[in-house]
Design a protein around this motif. Structure first.
Motif, PDB file in Angstrom:
ATOM      1  N   MET A  75     -31.639  17.059  26.631  1.00 17.75           N
ATOM      2  CA  MET A  75     -31.225  16.976  25.144  1.00 17.75           C
ATOM      3  C   MET A  75     -30.573  15.411  25.044  1.00 17.75           C
ATOM      4  N   ARG A  76     -29.704  15.073  25.920  1.00 15.28           N
ATOM      5  CA  ARG A  76     -29.006  13.835  25.596  1.00 15.28           C
ATOM      6  C   ARG A  76     -29.965  12.663  25.816  1.00 15.28           C
ATOM      7  N   LEU A  77     -30.848  12.780  26.907  1.00 17.16           N
ATOM      8  CA  LEU A  77     -31.528  11.592  27.328  1.00 17.16           C
ATOM      9  C   LEU A  77     -32.688  11.428  26.373  1.00 17.16           C
ATOM     10  N   TYR A  78     -33.056  12.380  25.733  1.00 19.37           N
ATOM     11  CA  TYR A  78     -34.004  12.208  24.441  1.00 19.37           C
ATOM     12  C   TYR A  78     -33.521  11.699  23.551  1.00 19.37           C
ATOM     13  N   TYR A  79     -32.165  11.931  23.196  1.00 15.93           N
ATOM     14  CA  TYR A  79     -31.521  11.572  21.941  1.00 15.93           C
ATOM     15  C   TYR A  79     -31.175  10.029  22.272  1.00 15.93           C
ATOM     16  N   ARG A 112     -31.356  21.271  21.616  1.00 16.16           N
ATOM     17  CA  ARG A 112     -30.199  21.811  21.120  1.00 16.16           C
ATOM     18  C   ARG A 112     -30.378  23.060  20.284  1.00 16.16           C
ATOM     19  N   TRP A 113     -31.344  23.049  19.259  1.00 17.43           N
ATOM     20  CA  TRP A 113     -31.585  24.237  18.540  1.00 17.43           C
ATOM     21  C   TRP A 113     -31.654  25.395  19.464  1.00 17.43           C
ATOM     22  N   GLN A 114     -32.926  25.358  20.193  1.00 15.39           N
ATOM     23  CA  GLN A 114     -33.084  26.610  20.978  1.00 15.39           C
ATOM     24  C   GLN A 114     -31.980  26.971  22.056  1.00 15.39           C
ATOM     25  N   LEU A 115     -31.125  25.874  22.614  1.00 11.13           N
ATOM     26  CA  LEU A 115     -30.030  26.485  23.459  1.00 11.13           C
ATOM     27  C   LEU A 115     -28.910  27.431  22.727  1.00 11.13           C
ATOM     28  N   ALA A 116     -28.812  26.670  21.277  1.00  9.45           N
ATOM     29  CA  ALA A 116     -27.827  27.356  20.402  1.00  9.45           C
ATOM     30  C   ALA A 116     -28.414  28.703  20.265  1.00  9.45           C
ATOM     31  N   SER A 139     -39.431   1.982  19.257  1.00  8.71           N
ATOM     32  CA  SER A 139     -40.353   2.485  20.377  1.00  8.71           C
ATOM     33  C   SER A 139     -41.228   3.509  19.676  1.00  8.71           C
ATOM     34  N   PRO A 140     -42.455   3.690  20.063  1.00  5.27           N
ATOM     35  CA  PRO A 140     -43.535   4.623  19.865  1.00  5.27           C
ATOM     36  C   PRO A 140     -42.821   6.188  20.207  1.00  5.27           C
ATOM     37  N   LEU A 141     -41.966   6.276  21.002  1.00  8.47           N
ATOM     38  CA  LEU A 141     -41.335   7.547  21.651  1.00  8.47           C
ATOM     39  C   LEU A 141     -40.238   7.916  20.776  1.00  8.47           C
ATOM     40  N   ALA A 142     -39.826   7.110  19.785  1.00  6.04           N
ATOM     41  CA  ALA A 142     -38.675   7.509  19.394  1.00  6.04           C
ATOM     42  C   ALA A 142     -38.661   8.738  18.323  1.00  6.04           C
ATOM     43  N   ALA A 143     -39.556   8.984  17.601  1.00 11.11           N
ATOM     44  CA  ALA A 143     -39.439  10.014  16.721  1.00 11.11           C
ATOM     45  C   ALA A 143     -39.561  11.308  17.504  1.00 11.11           C
ATOM     46  N   GLU A 144     -40.769  11.268  18.409  1.00 13.36           N
ATOM     47  CA  GLU A 144     -40.784  12.587  19.332  1.00 13.36           C
ATOM     48  C   GLU A 144     -39.594  12.709  19.990  1.00 13.36           C
ATOM     49  N   SER A 145     -38.981  11.795  20.607  1.00 12.01           N
ATOM     50  CA  SER A 145     -37.689  11.948  21.468  1.00 12.01           C
ATOM     51  C   SER A 145     -36.507  12.707  20.624  1.00 12.01           C
ATOM     52  N   LEU A 146     -36.343  12.054  19.435  1.00 11.83           N
ATOM     53  CA  LEU A 146     -35.380  12.614  18.316  1.00 11.83           C
ATOM     54  C   LEU A 146     -35.606  14.135  18.224  1.00 11.83           C
ATOM     55  N   TRP A 147     -37.025  14.430  18.057  1.00 13.44           N
ATOM     56  CA  TRP A 147     -37.254  15.711  17.531  1.00 13.44           C
ATOM     57  C   TRP A 147     -37.174  16.761  18.967  1.00 13.44           C
ATOM     58  N   ARG A 148     -37.537  16.177  20.136  1.00 14.28           N
ATOM     59  CA  ARG A 148     -37.322  17.107  21.285  1.00 14.28           C
ATOM     60  C   ARG A 148     -35.869  17.205  21.423  1.00 14.28           C
ATOM     61  N   SER A 149     -35.159  16.313  21.266  1.00 12.46           N
ATOM     62  CA  SER A 149     -33.512  16.592  21.567  1.00 12.46           C
ATOM     63  C   SER A 149     -33.157  17.501  20.579  1.00 12.46           C
ATOM     64  N   ALA A 150     -33.480  17.443  19.320  1.00 15.93           N
ATOM     65  CA  ALA A 150     -32.743  18.111  18.082  1.00 15.93           C
ATOM     66  C   ALA A 150     -33.462  19.768  18.605  1.00 15.93           C
ATOM     67  N   ASP A 151     -34.766  19.910  18.925  1.00 12.45           N
ATOM     68  CA  ASP A 151     -35.293  21.302  19.315  1.00 12.45           C
ATOM     69  C   ASP A 151     -34.741  21.836  20.381  1.00 12.45           C
ATOM     70  N   ALA A 159     -39.574  19.846  12.649  1.00 12.46           N
ATOM     71  CA  ALA A 159     -38.255  20.079  12.497  1.00 12.46           C
ATOM     72  C   ALA A 159     -37.743  21.131  11.415  1.00 12.46           C
ATOM     73  N   ALA A 160     -38.721  20.985  10.506  1.00 12.18           N
ATOM     74  CA  ALA A 160     -38.759  21.846   9.249  1.00 12.18           C
ATOM     75  C   ALA A 160     -39.067  23.326   9.583  1.00 12.18           C
ATOM     76  N   PHE A 161     -39.766  23.476  10.520  1.00 12.53           N
ATOM     77  CA  PHE A 161     -40.294  24.659  10.954  1.00 12.53           C
ATOM     78  C   PHE A 161     -39.051  25.370  11.775  1.00 12.53           C
ATOM     79  N   ASP A 162     -38.526  24.669  12.660  1.00 12.85           N
ATOM     80  CA  ASP A 162     -37.277  25.319  13.147  1.00 12.85           C
ATOM     81  C   ASP A 162     -36.221  25.741  12.459  1.00 12.85           C
TER      82      ASP A 162
END
Lengths: 330, 305
Positions: free
Chosen positions: B131-135, B158-162, B144-156, B190-193
């Motif tokens: 979660m931290r690394l993706y963020y 965090r969401w799934q852990l909660a 980076s082309p990976l920025a959007a996906e990374s931010l989404w994976r990090s948020a997801d 993100a909106a789906f989550d």
């Protein structure tokens, strides 16, 4: 007169063969149409009556033979014979009884392949949610799609899923035993390869055959390395060989990564002992990581290769063997 | 006076120099933070993978490169303010904004940690590491082309852990994905989550909850027709409406049951047989079959036809 008799004889023989063949063909078609499975909470009764005695509760995916149907008070009942097993120790037994016809899907059901496949996906999700025996149901349902809809576009994928379920279930048992902590793969029981070979034989040069070939590598990897370099060396060769034999496989990039990761692990193992071999392993790991980057730029494997290269350049430890053992992931 | 001015200018340049030397970074292996650049020095704390750092100084000590870093340490409770900690780290596992392929290296380490987290017996805390690394990919390498996906994976994550630990769901991280990368598949996911926060815990056998949930899923699908989650959302709406129909049927409300049933059929038909929907197409086909055959989706197992 003789000629007439001969003609009649020929005509009779022809008629006999024609009728026989048609009957045989019709029989085969009927037989084919009668086979299927159940897709829900089916309950079998002695007779088509909710008040009659219950015979069995066949789970989803059980091999089912539809023997007849009956409409009673506007409700469809199916007379079925189901092959069931009570547990792993008893031989399969067949049970006959009546059940809700709506739950019986045969090869004659329109879109039957898709319906069973969809139910298999549902069972897969149930298994992920921890529902007991749902993984076994998913495995059987997938197999039924292949078995009763061999011409369906879903047949190759279904057979692969069934084979993979069977493989993973057996693998978890084999690798949980003490023999799996021995170095040699020969020390442990071999995972049954029959269904995987069936996938490769029936659907050669497909991604399902590639995936089956990848699973088969499990039987060749060491249980534990025990600090010996020959295991990661052998495994690296195995994975690299797979990647080059199956360059179109969805697992090709992962196989190359595993080969590179093992070379990186060798760098750690040779540290302070055999510098030349360590350098050679480092170069090989870098080359393999570069190959991933060039050949498979999409997906997660290119960044993972970049991370491995960084670890090698900076002299960082790669994942320890105990971590590999715990997850069997690298 | 001249001497004072010269000293001030030198100090100013030194300050500018040190400010420009400061570099945002993160770490891809956990490491001790030491009071001085030596393994034998007092250990201030342990820094986990993916912790955000500011590199303030670099130095070679004992043939090893070291970096002086400052980090923000969150308070142990929500009310306790974050504090800043400073110390020295071995430089090897530190990845900064100037590191070549830095985005891929941090992202690759995040994927590795995520895989660890998914494995039985995987490294403890690996999900948090991921979660931290993706963020940090999104923070350090916003272009980076990976920025959007990374931010989404990090948020997801965090969401799934909660969700799995029944902690309060914090929407801010998912909303950050939507606001930073609007109209992308990551924003759609993100909106789906976020629909999760509209779901009931327990339906209590009443049709109100599944009706409300079906509306939320269908609304999502209409608002995000290009989303990778479109098929799933329609399926989720249809299966809930099928359940609602059964609930009304059981309470003998035939008209409402029929309306829900028909709506479920319409939705299932929208996805069934549509190859672009992937596996959801087949699941919808199965659902459609069950709806057509009036096979109950809710309640006690049906005992017969």
């Amino acid at each position: 007169m003789k000629a007439r008799k001969r003609l009649i004889a020929i005509a009779l023989i022809g008629l006999f063969f024609s009728v026989s063949l048609r009957t045989a063909f019709a029989q085969a078609q009927v037989n084919d149409k009668q086979h299927g499975t159940v897709i829900g909470n089916a309950i079998m009764y002695v007779s088509p009556d909710l008040n009659s005695a219950k015979v069995a509760r066949p789970s989803r995916g059980r091999d089912t033979w539809l023997m007849g149907q009956s409409n009673i008070d506007g409700k469809e009942w199916a007379h079925i014979m189901v092959t069931m097993s009570q547990n792993n120790f008893s031989a399969p037994r067949t049970v006959t009884g009546w059940t809700d016809a709506r739950l019986v899907i045969t090869s004659a059901t329109p879109n039957g392949d898709q319906i069973i496949f969809g139910e298999a996906l549902q069972a897969q999700r149930d298994a992920d949610n921890g529902i007991k025996d749902a993984d076994q149901e998913a495995m059987r349902l997938f197999y039924r799609v292949f078995e009763y809809f061999p011409d369906s576009p879903l047949a190759p994928e279904s057979l692969w899923h069934a084979a993979d379920y069977q493989w993973q279930l057996e693998k978890s048992g084999v690798f949980a035993r003490p023999s799996a902590r021995e170095m040699s793969p020969d020390a442990r029981q071999e995972i049954d390869e029959e269904t995987m070979h069936q996938v490769m034989k029936k659907f050669p040069r497909t991604k399902w055959a590639d995936l089956a070939a990848y699973d088969l590598l499990d039987n060749k990897i060491c249980g534990a390395w025990k600090g010996e370099t020959k295991c990661p060396e052998k495994e690296s060769d195995l994975y690299e060989h797979y990647a080059h034999e199956h360059p179109q496989s969805p697992k090709a990039a992962e196989a190359l990564y595993k080969a590179a990761w093992r070379q990186a692990a060798l760098v750690d193992m040779y540290k302070g002992k055999e510098r030349d071999k360590g350098e050679k392993a480092k170069r090989r790991a870098m080359e393999l990581a570069q190959e991933i980057s060039t050949k498979y730029p999409e997906g997660d494997w290119k960044p993972r290769a970049a991370q491995l290269v960084f670890a090698l350049q900076q002299g960082l430890d790669v994942t320890t063997e105990s971590e590999r053992q715990s997850g069997k992931q690298n | 006076m001249k001497g004072f001015l010269l000293a001030a200018i030198v100090t100013l340049f030194a300050l500018i120099g040190s400010a420009s030397a400061a570099e945002r970074a993160t770490i891809v292996r956990s490491s001790g933070l030491f009071a001085s650049p030596a393994q034998s020095a007092e250990k201030v704390m342990t820094i986990d993978r993916g912790t955000g750092l500011t590199v303030e100084d670099k130095r070679d000590a004992g043939n090893e490169p070291w970096v002086k870093v400052s980090i923000s340490v969150p308070g142990s409770t929500q009310n306790e303010p974050a504090r800043e900690a400073t110390g020295w780290l071995p430089a090897q596992p530190v990845v900064g904004v100037s590191t070549q392929n830095g985005d891929q290296i941090v992202y690759g380490e995040a994927v590795d940690s995520e895989r660890q987290a998914e494995q039985r017996g995987g490294r403890k805390g690996a999900a948090d590491d991921a979660m931290r690394l993706y963020y940090e990919v999104g923070q350090l390498f916003p272009n980076s082309p990976l920025a959007a996906e990374s931010l989404w994976r990090s948020a997801d994550i965090r969401w799934q852990l909660a969700k799995s630990s029944h902690k309060p769901l914090e929407e801010q991280y998912l909303k950050e994905v939507i606001s930073k990368f609007p109209n992308t598949k990551w924003a759609d996911q993100a909106a789906f989550d976020l629909i999760d926060s509209q779901l009931c815990g327990d339906w209590n056998g009443l049709p109100d909850c599944p009706t409300k949930e079906a509306e939320a899923y269908e609304r999502y699908a209409r608002q995000h027709p290009q989303s990778p989650k479109f098929g799933e959302a329609i399926f989720d709406a249809a299966s809930r409406l099928g359940t609602v129909a059964d609930m009304y049927r059981m309470s003998d409300q035939k008209e409402k049951a029929a309306a829900a049933h028909n709506h479920a059929m319409t939705l299932a038909k929208e996805v069934a047989g549509n190859a672009a929907m992937g596996d959801w197409s087949y699941r919808a086909t199965t659902l459609l079959y069950k709806l057509q055959q009036n096979i109950p989706l809710y309640g006690v197992p049906d005992e017969g036809p």
